[in-house]
Motif scaffolding. Sequence first.
Motif, PDB file in Angstrom:
ATOM      1  N   GLU A 202       1.017  -1.421   0.056  1.00 38.17           N
ATOM      2  CA  GLU A 202      -0.241  -0.247   0.235  1.00 38.17           C
ATOM      3  C   GLU A 202       1.353   1.521   0.121  1.00 38.17           C
ATOM      4  OE1 GLU A 202      -2.414  -0.186   3.516  1.00 38.17           O
ATOM      5  OE2 GLU A 202      -0.794   0.282   4.826  1.00 38.17           O
ATOM      6  N   GLY A 203       1.069   2.385   0.029  1.00 36.01           N
ATOM      7  CA  GLY A 203       0.945   3.845  -0.618  1.00 36.01           C
ATOM      8  C   GLY A 203       0.965   4.023  -1.608  1.00 36.01           C
ATOM      9  N   LEU A 204       0.755   3.165  -2.843  1.00 31.83           N
ATOM     10  CA  LEU A 204       1.833   2.943  -3.866  1.00 31.83           C
ATOM     11  C   LEU A 204       1.042   4.490  -5.077  1.00 31.83           C
ATOM     12  CD1 LEU A 204       1.131  -0.302  -5.409  1.00 31.83           C
ATOM     13  CD2 LEU A 204       3.161   0.800  -4.438  1.00 31.83           C
ATOM     14  N   PRO A 205       1.603   5.087  -5.772  1.00 31.23           N
ATOM     15  CA  PRO A 205       0.989   6.409  -6.183  1.00 31.23           C
ATOM     16  C   PRO A 205      -0.919   6.142  -7.287  1.00 31.23           C
ATOM     17  CG  PRO A 205       3.274   6.133  -7.451  1.00 31.23           C
ATOM     18  CD  PRO A 205       3.077   5.272  -6.296  1.00 31.23           C
ATOM     19  N   PRO A 230      -6.843   0.277  -7.327  1.00 34.82           N
ATOM     20  CA  PRO A 230      -7.143   1.987  -7.913  1.00 34.82           C
ATOM     21  C   PRO A 230      -7.534   2.355  -6.183  1.00 34.82           C
ATOM     22  CG  PRO A 230      -9.310   1.105  -8.586  1.00 34.82           C
ATOM     23  CD  PRO A 230      -8.730  -0.056  -8.584  1.00 34.82           C
ATOM     24  N   PRO A 231      -7.248   3.787  -5.894  1.00 34.41           N
ATOM     25  CA  PRO A 231      -7.365   4.380  -4.972  1.00 34.41           C
ATOM     26  C   PRO A 231      -8.677   4.080  -4.523  1.00 34.41           C
ATOM     27  CG  PRO A 231      -6.142   5.665  -6.191  1.00 34.41           C
ATOM     28  CD  PRO A 231      -7.044   5.123  -6.872  1.00 34.41           C
ATOM     29  N   GLY A 237      -3.962   6.387  -2.016  1.00 35.95           N
ATOM     30  CA  GLY A 237      -3.223   5.841  -3.050  1.00 35.95           C
ATOM     31  C   GLY A 237      -3.639   4.934  -3.212  1.00 35.95           C
ATOM     32  N   SER A 238      -3.322   3.745  -4.137  1.00 35.59           N
ATOM     33  CA  SER A 238      -3.322   2.467  -4.813  1.00 35.59           C
ATOM     34  C   SER A 238      -2.815   1.721  -3.977  1.00 35.59           C
ATOM     35  CB  SER A 238      -2.670   2.080  -6.585  1.00 35.59           C
ATOM     36  OG  SER A 238      -2.938   3.794  -7.137  1.00 35.59           O
ATOM     37  N   VAL A 264       9.158   2.352  -5.750  1.00 36.58           N
ATOM     38  CA  VAL A 264       8.210   2.252  -6.663  1.00 36.58           C
ATOM     39  C   VAL A 264       8.109   3.700  -6.975  1.00 36.58           C
ATOM     40  CG1 VAL A 264       5.501   2.459  -7.514  1.00 36.58           C
ATOM     41  CG2 VAL A 264       7.136   0.483  -6.306  1.00 36.58           C
ATOM     42  N   ARG A 265       8.918   4.561  -8.266  1.00 39.96           N
ATOM     43  CA  ARG A 265       8.575   5.750  -8.411  1.00 39.96           C
ATOM     44  C   ARG A 265       9.556   6.136  -7.468  1.00 39.96           C
ATOM     45  NH1 ARG A 265       3.137   7.261 -10.171  1.00 39.96           N
ATOM     46  NH2 ARG A 265       2.285   6.092 -12.469  1.00 39.96           N
ATOM     47  N   GLY A 266      10.464   5.713  -7.063  1.00 39.83           N
ATOM     48  CA  GLY A 266      11.807   6.199  -6.215  1.00 39.83           C
ATOM     49  C   GLY A 266      11.311   6.280  -5.071  1.00 39.83           C
ATOM     50  N   ALA A 267       9.979   6.107  -4.312  1.00 38.08           N
ATOM     51  CA  ALA A 267       9.592   6.108  -3.099  1.00 38.08           C
ATOM     52  C   ALA A 267       9.050   4.483  -2.476  1.00 38.08           C
ATOM     53  CB  ALA A 267       8.075   6.912  -2.834  1.00 38.08           C
TER      54      ALA A 267
END
Length: 412
Positions: A202-205, A230-231, A237-238, A264-267
């Motif tokens: 969890e906590g994805l963009p 999806p959120p 977040g996703s 994921v995307r640097g986070a």
Amino acid sequence: MDRQGFRLRSQNDILGYLDSLPLERIRPNMSYAPRGARELNSSRAIDFTAPLRPERQPQNPPPSFHMGRSCQRFSKEGQSQSLSPFEAQLDPTSYLSNTSRPDQPRGLSAMAPVFTPRTYAPPAPFQPRFAPGAPPSSRAVPPSPLEPRVPPPLPWRAQRPTAPPRRNPSRFASPNYRGDPNNPNNQSANIPESESTAIYVEGLPADCTVRELLRAARGTGKLWASNVSPPTPQHPGSCGKLVFWARAGADRLLAMHAGGRFLVRGAAPTVKMNRWRSAARPEGDPRSRVVVVRGPARVANRPYLDAFFAGGEPGPKFDWDTDEVVARPHAREGWAELEYRFACHRAQASEAYRWIMIASGWWLPNEKEKRALGRDLSPEERDLWAEVKVSWGIDPCDPNPVPPKKEGETEE
């Protein structure tokens, strides 16, 4: 003749030798005087030689008619006077007398049992549990103490080990889950968490895709399934789910996240064990989420295969998400090799493998599949599909891949 003998002779003349009558034939309240002896008068002759006939006395004589002795007496003229019954000598208010009761049926003997009407006790008066004007605090009635139910001891029955409680399959399904939560294949496995292979991220963009999640999980382990939700209002977040083929893949991902290398995307998202549990699959299984298609270039290309997978009645043959599709040249002229990397083996890669095997003629179709192939394929395309070959590929997330099958092997 003395006086006693004279009396006996008089009785014998009047009653006809009472000594000759058996005692068991003499009944109470019966008069054995000659017929009409009570109504004897001077103008009527009496036949003293007539046989004795019993005459019933009145059942309810007047209360004032009393006798001093319990035997029959005779007058000087030889007439017998009837005795009053036993009930007439009783007090009218006595419980032994039923002649003075108004509720008795008529025509019964005075010695008949007393019939009393059945009476029902009135119900108890209503007692309210609380006074109408009492405050609410005083209206509460304490519950009656209940004894706990203790099962009886059964020493003769063997103590069987109790099974762990079963988990409700639909309770642990996410509201964003696009599958059927009542399907047994989609339900949580009844295993401990230490054996589960499902990871929750969890906590994805908000616009994160399956491809980005799988690229971040490269080198962890062979994947059975993956998806991104999806959120929602609860999760801004996703959220993603990764189900590995073995427990070792989940351990590598947890170790990668603990070392700060899962990005994921640097986070760095939040990674934990999924409450929906999944058991490990058999080791050495050549199946994967990757399907390799080899055949004529008119068939082995992405636009044509995407249209083939999407054609169905009324919807597509199956729903799928792709990590990526890699096209490679083939040594044979006019042929091509296409590698479909699906997001999930079950219901995606396995369905693509099955439809390709049916279209190429290696597997027999059912009636529904026959109708779909007859609608989607022309006779010329059927000849091209007869040359198509399919096999399982290597999962790019597997650090120790199993060598793929040789070209031409068609058994799953």
